[in-house]
Enzyme design. Structure first.
Site, PDB file in Angstrom:
ATOM      1  N   LYS A  23      -2.157   2.449 -14.042  1.00  0.00           N
ATOM      2  CA  LYS A  23      -2.602   2.823 -12.851  1.00  0.00           C
ATOM      3  C   LYS A  23      -3.598   4.114 -12.709  1.00  0.00           C
ATOM      4  O   LYS A  23      -2.951   4.878 -13.203  1.00  0.00           O
ATOM      5  CB  LYS A  23      -1.583   2.570 -11.701  1.00  0.00           C
ATOM      6  CG  LYS A  23      -1.585   2.829 -10.356  1.00  0.00           C
ATOM      7  CD  LYS A  23      -0.541   2.719  -9.348  1.00  0.00           C
ATOM      8  CE  LYS A  23      -0.680   2.564  -7.836  1.00  0.00           C
ATOM      9  NZ  LYS A  23       0.507   2.323  -7.082  1.00  0.00           N
TER      10      LYS A  23
ATOM     11  N   SER B  89       0.646  -1.165  -3.757  1.00  0.00           N
ATOM     12  CA  SER B  89      -0.734  -0.550  -3.936  1.00  0.00           C
ATOM     13  C   SER B  89      -0.863  -0.837  -5.534  1.00  0.00           C
ATOM     14  O   SER B  89      -2.331  -0.488  -5.737  1.00  0.00           O
ATOM     15  CB  SER B  89      -0.750   0.700  -3.620  1.00  0.00           C
ATOM     16  OG  SER B  89       0.130   1.495  -4.305  1.00  0.00           O
TER      17      SER B  89
ATOM     18  N   SER C 224       5.304  -0.625  -4.055  1.00  0.00           N
ATOM     19  CA  SER C 224       4.024  -0.743  -4.701  1.00  0.00           C
ATOM     20  C   SER C 224       4.025  -1.364  -6.345  1.00  0.00           C
ATOM     21  O   SER C 224       2.953  -1.669  -6.822  1.00  0.00           O
ATOM     22  CB  SER C 224       3.265   0.703  -4.656  1.00  0.00           C
ATOM     23  OG  SER C 224       2.730   0.685  -3.276  1.00  0.00           O
TER      24      SER C 224
HETATM   25  N1  GLN Z   1       2.677  -0.446   0.885  1.00  0.00           N
HETATM   26  C1  GLN Z   1       3.595   0.904   1.007  1.00  0.00           C
HETATM   27  C2  GLN Z   1       2.514   2.028   1.646  1.00  0.00           C
HETATM   28  O1  GLN Z   1       1.527   1.459   2.060  1.00  0.00           O
HETATM   29  C3  GLN Z   1       4.036   1.355  -0.186  1.00  0.00           C
HETATM   30  C4  GLN Z   1       3.247   2.047  -0.923  1.00  0.00           C
HETATM   31  C5  GLN Z   1       3.570   2.439  -2.290  1.00  0.00           C
HETATM   32  O2  GLN Z   1       4.709   2.032  -2.689  1.00  0.00           O
HETATM   33  N2  GLN Z   1       3.038   3.152  -2.874  1.00  0.00           N
HETATM   34  O3  GLN Z   1       3.175   2.990   2.027  1.00  0.00           O
END
Ligand code: GLN
Length: 482
Positions: free
Chosen positions: A79, A154, A178
């Site tokens: 990532k 994400s 995410s």
């Molecule tokens: N979708 C969640 C957010 O937008 C989790 C994001 C993540 O785990 N980095 O905060």
């Protein structure tokens, strides 16, 4: 050799039996990834030289009869918020468009030492904020199962890369879901380890009390192998905990899995869940019951506060962590000239142009939450609610060893469907967020079925990754011989 047939184990076997070289594997994955990326957009960029150099090293070690490393020749994706020395690391933000990492993240250092071939950096929501990867400043990533749908987020690029056979496994980060949510949407395995189990040194911080690096793989078995290689205490991460993961992580016995009591929280099976998800959950539970696992209904009464609690604590930490992108130390945006600008205007220009809408929304919200007069009303209160949520799990884990839930209330949604409705987007993480608030390990395992992927989530006790991986592994085994 078919790329989609390969696993960590099979690559090792093939190398030992000289069926292929590490170089051939890396070359084949790079070529395929380059071609396939035109449709999927999983990678922001490939790190071809790096992958080929590492593969070469493995081939030389093998030729000299030396141990090539535990993940020799295994092609992995990383990532883009995780640093690889000398490579661009943008976190899919314009503000870091030209930033090159000065050092390796500890997880990257460890992977390099195992002989893995790092193929490239994957797309993501900007600074890991989002659930669809649509918040990337650079490109869309498409769900390999249906190109009109999002891969989740994400870590959508990592999930899609593994699902589309553009890598054997991948690294992601999980602050509120995410890793698990995109794994669920793409039909791969995603493991978020216990808070403190894997070093976060070299991960760009989003919300430091919640962030954790974890892995994607096609099977639970591969996820366990990858996790074992990146876990462990690191003096460079003060939140790390010294733990030993023994052989049970890789070779669980059915007896061990059967001794685990599985709890199903009634608060996670509520109206609003899509029928497709509900049906998939029924099917997963039926399969697991056929393994003679004991099931029990449990209650996590404060679940309904988790989302609000997260959306106070997370932006507060985001606003502090993203302050470093000021255009001076980091985050100089092309076209902004320093000449003649006051310090304030320099910040304003760089941050104003460099951050996307979602990052700005969270920085503003977090700054407000932490401001004098509001701190106690919001942040301090959210911390208290967080303790209640943690305590729910502590109580539940007196009765059961593993908790089974859906990963998200819906299947992968259409590109564009939620991107202008932040609240609808935030709801995607309703089942994954409590786990981060409590610092627990959880794995998303694909339900074996046709149609769009659905994942089930197994949540474990702190540092009991072995339990959730064992249950996941035996679920997987049911289908292996069919
Ligand atoms: N979708 C969640 C957010 O937008 C989790 C994001 C993540 O785990 N980095 O905060």
């Amino acid at each position: 050799m078919h790329l989609h047939d390969l696993s960590v184990k099979k690559i090792r076997q093939g190398l030992m039996e000289k069926k292929f070289s590490a170089f051939e594997i890396a070359r084949a994955f790079l070529d395929y990834a380059e071609e396939k990326n035109k449709d999927i957009g999983a990678y922001l960029r490939l790190t071809e030289n790096l992958a080929l150099e590492e593969a070469n090293r493995v081939d030389i070690a093998l030729a000299e009869g030396k141990n090539p490393g535990a993940l020799a020749g295994v092609p992995l994706a990383v990532k883009d918020n995780i640093l690889i020395e000398g490579e661009l690391a943008t976190a899919a933000s314009k503000i870091l468009e030209n930033y090159r990492a000065a050092y390796d993240a500890t997880v990257v250092k460890k992977l390099k030492a195992t002989g893995a071939a790092l193929l490239g950096k994957t797309n993501m929501d900007e600074f890991a904020m989002g659930s669809s990867t649509e918040n990337s400043a650079f490109q869309l990533t498409k769900n390999p199962g249906d190109l009109e749908r999002v891969p989740g987020g994400s870590s959508g690029g990592s999930a899609a890369a593994v699902a589309a056979n553009m890598a054997i496994g991948a690294l992601g980060s999980d602050t509120g879901g995410s890793i698990r949510q995109p794994a669920g949407f793409c039909g791969v395995v995603g493991l978020k380890p216990t808070y403190g189990a894997v070093s976060r040194y070299g991960l760009m911080a989003m919300a430091s009390s919640l962030d954790q690096i974890g892995v994607f793989a096609k099977t639970v078995e591969d996820a366990a192998i990858l996790f074992k290689e990146i876990a462990g205490h690191d003096p460079l991460d003060a939140t790390g905990v010294e733990t030993e993961y023994g052989g049970e992580l890789l070779n669980p016995t059915l007896e061990q899995a059967r001794s685990l009591r599985v709890g199903v929280p009634k608060e996670y099976f509520v109206a609003g869940m899509e029928n497709e998800v509900a049906a998939a959950m029924d099917s997963a539970i039926t399969s697991l019951k056929s393994l003679k696992l004991e099931f029990k209904e449990i209650s996590l009464p404060h679940t309904k506060y988790a989302l609000s609690c997260y959306y106070i604590i997370m932006p507060a930490e985001v606003s502090a962590n993203l302050a470093r992108f000021d255009g001076i130390r980091y985050g100089e945006v092309g076209g902004v000239s320093r000449a003649g600008l006051s310090l304030f205007d320099l910040y304003k220009q760089n941050r104003g142009r460099g951050f996307g809408a979602e990052a700005k929304r969270r920085i503003i919200l977090g700054t407000f939450i932490l401001s004098a007069g509001y701190y106690d009303a919001y942040y301090a209160k959210a911390q208290k609610v967080r303790s209640l949520i943690k305590n729910d799990f502590n109580e539940a884990f007196k009765e059961v060893d593993v908790i089974l839930t859906p990963v998200s209330p819906t299947v992968a949604f259409k590109i564009g469907e939620k991107v202008n409705d932040p609240l609808a987007m935030y709801l995607s993480d309703i089942f994954t967020i409590p786990v981060n608030l409590a610092g627990l390990p959880a794995v998303s395992v694909p339900v074996r079925k046709s149609g769009l992927p659905v994942g089930f989530q197994l949540i474990g006790k702190r540092f009991r990754e072995a339990d959730i991986l064992a249950v996941g592994r035996f679920y997987e085994k049911i289908f292996e011989n069919r």
